[in-house]
Design a protein around this motif. Sequence first.
Motif, PDB file in Angstrom:
ATOM      1  N   ASP A 460      53.264   0.075  16.268  1.00 12.41           N
ATOM      2  CA  ASP A 460      53.373   1.259  16.605  1.00 12.41           C
ATOM      3  C   ASP A 460      51.905   2.107  14.849  1.00 12.41           C
ATOM      4  OD1 ASP A 460      54.963   2.770  17.615  1.00 12.41           O
ATOM      5  OD2 ASP A 460      56.367   2.371  16.413  1.00 12.41           O
ATOM      6  N   ASP A 472      51.668  10.763  22.646  1.00  7.04           N
ATOM      7  CA  ASP A 472      52.559  10.075  22.643  1.00  7.04           C
ATOM      8  C   ASP A 472      52.817   9.253  24.480  1.00  7.04           C
ATOM      9  OD1 ASP A 472      53.297  10.781  20.634  1.00  7.04           O
ATOM     10  OD2 ASP A 472      55.425  12.643  21.501  1.00  7.04           O
ATOM     11  N   ARG A 473      51.808   9.971  25.327  1.00 10.87           N
ATOM     12  CA  ARG A 473      51.882   9.062  26.510  1.00 10.87           C
ATOM     13  C   ARG A 473      50.776   7.768  26.462  1.00 10.87           C
ATOM     14  NH1 ARG A 473      48.854   9.913  31.109  1.00 10.87           N
ATOM     15  NH2 ARG A 473      47.055  11.576  30.522  1.00 10.87           N
ATOM     16  N   GLY A 476      52.922   5.436  23.978  1.00 13.09           N
ATOM     17  CA  GLY A 476      54.578   5.070  25.770  1.00 13.09           C
ATOM     18  C   GLY A 476      53.764   3.821  26.284  1.00 13.09           C
ATOM     19  N   HIS A 479      53.004   0.669  24.491  1.00 10.69           N
ATOM     20  CA  HIS A 479      54.410   0.147  24.093  1.00 10.69           C
ATOM     21  C   HIS A 479      55.138  -0.334  25.966  1.00 10.69           C
ATOM     22  CE1 HIS A 479      56.394   0.224  20.288  1.00 10.69           C
ATOM     23  NE2 HIS A 479      55.065   1.174  19.516  1.00 10.69           N
ATOM     24  N   ALA A 480      54.493   0.688  26.571  1.00 10.95           N
ATOM     25  CA  ALA A 480      55.375  -0.274  27.908  1.00 10.95           C
ATOM     26  C   ALA A 480      54.734  -1.385  28.449  1.00 10.95           C
ATOM     27  CB  ALA A 480      55.419   1.093  29.073  1.00 10.95           C
ATOM     28  N   ASP A 483      55.318  -4.283  24.553  1.00 12.00           N
ATOM     29  CA  ASP A 483      56.517  -4.926  23.585  1.00 12.00           C
ATOM     30  C   ASP A 483      57.419  -6.121  24.252  1.00 12.00           C
ATOM     31  OD1 ASP A 483      56.634  -2.569  22.112  1.00 12.00           O
ATOM     32  OD2 ASP A 483      58.054  -1.201  23.435  1.00 12.00           O
TER      33      ASP A 483
END
Length: 658
Positions: A460, A472-473, A476, A479-480, A483
């Motif tokens: 993050d 945020d997109r 996100g 992370h997708a 991660d």
Amino acid sequence: MHQNGTMTDSGDFDAAWLPGTAFRAVGARRSLVRSGPDPLADTVRGELADACARFGGEVVRDGGAAEFLLEVTGGSPDDESYTLRRADGITSLTAPSGRGLLYGLFHVVRLGEGAFSGDLAPRTHRPALATRMLDHWDNVAVHPVMGQVERGYAGGSLFWSDGEARGDLGRVRAYGRLLAACGINAVAVNNVNVHATEARLLTDRIGDVAAIAGALRPYGIRTHLAVSFAAPMLLGGPDTADPLDPAVRDWWARATARVYEAVPDFGGYVVKADSEGRPGPFAYGRSHADGANMLAAALEPHGGTVHWRAFVYDHRQDWRDRSTDRARAAYDHFTPLDGEFADNAVLQVKHGPMDFQVREPVSPLIGAMPDTRLAVELQVTQEYTGQQQHVCWLGPMWSEVLRFRPDGEVPVGRLADGLVAVSNAGDDRFWTGHPLAQANLYTFGRLTWDPAADPRAVLDEWIALTHPDAPDRLAGGLHAILDGSWRTYEKYTAPLGVGFMVQPGHHYGPGVDGYEYSPWGTYHFADRDGVGVDRSVATGTGFAGQYAEPWAKLYESPGTCPDELLLFFHHVPYGHVLHSGKTVIQHIYDTHFEGVEEAEEARRVWAGLSDLVEPERHARVAERFAEQLRGAREWRDQINSYFLRKSGVPDAHGRTIH
Ligand code: GCU
């Protein structure tokens, strides 16, 4: 520049996690720095002045009113701690040394506006580990096989170019700045495989090292050098390197004193001895403690440390000999020497018993030498994890290693004095070839500061710093992609901890039998009935017995061994049923199909972020994804067809196996 662009003002290279905009909150304040003479406090002042010039704040003189107060309170110059608080509208950062102040400044940068609103209860932060180091496997002269950077996937060296030190050290300074911002405080500037040109860095080319040290010093980074154990013989000294020979000891003492004349805060030596053909003490019938202690004695009067690598194994094995086990080697060589190493000698142990595979158990040597200082070595450069062509964020893997408790109690992150990793940075515009591989470098740094940190929280931070104002997109999407990328890579490559299966030499791409009959001792023993290496005490090499409890017992039996390590510890039939309920062979097929699908999905996610990422970065990653997909399919097809042919067992779902 794109609205979220993070190129530096010069435009020469990517600003990575320190774009100018990351300093917006800091740069909008009136700041005051109080300190006696301290070069690192000067660095802090310079950082603030740059940020203020950009965002309208001001660095005021003592006596002026300030909202951001930074103060060196005095203490040991090596104390890296800092205390941050906010009360009555004033954010204050105090530290015993300029070093701490610098780390504190980067903390405030991470907090952004959060550091300048409301109150913050006083909190002192300090690194968990004293040594937080990157080893560069950089050659000064281009090596005929390994090139400029051994296992380098990001262009040339930051320090060296074709036999020479780089003249312009601006980039090295920028590198030091990035490293300080994630917590690194030591860098070794040359390859552990010390060839002839590189050996001379210790003597007549020490000036080059001094210049690099000068560029890294303002960011609190001490410079280290990899040296050849045979240096006296290579560099005009005695014609032996026997560590107990007084002439050899004297040569090292004098050479080391000259190093400190050139680099007064020199960190010390890194040594790869009796390892993969490098010279070492065995040639003289001496132990590795004798070898390390000789160098420790030379460094001791100057406050230096020797990092002595434990990567010692027989690389001339015969595949028919099933009792010799490379995984056992480090423990067998070193545990008898516990307590014999000097106080300024640190044993540097790779995190796994083999060699930076996508999945290995934690080395049983870690925790087995309570009276020896320990540094754990990780590999940020992705030698076996996609070589910065494939996206593979290693934070979760490192975190598992650091949280592992060898004795069931104390985690690795607390047993070690230091964390070291092979760097993945080079002179590439994006530093790391694959722009998303920057996340590995950042994560490693932050884990050296706090090995217990949640790697996702670190990610993050990296996302927020690299892409300030990211919607945020974007966060996100990143992370997708990142991660689960390590597990995805694991899925489409060597299964269940068995490791290797790579093309020999360069180690990129599948080669299931690439090392199977080689002297390097990296086997999987697949035949028509089963696969895996029996490392049990009962029937195998006995490696499982090197662990303390509860691990020795857990790994000993296929019934209790975790699925993901099953083939590392056991040779089992293809029909063996895993804890997951699947047979080994079906697990191999399923994970290889899934791994490719996951990589395809990650690529789709990236494609959908094109409006949020600068075009050059987006294009570079897109290009890498094309190669990753090609590679992932190749891995899937090679592994699946190999095991289909060996086992004769069809896929339960009837998918086509090429
Ligand atoms: C691996 C890697 C080598 C390196 C060695 C080491 O085997 O392939 O390039 O020299 O590790 O860590 O010393």
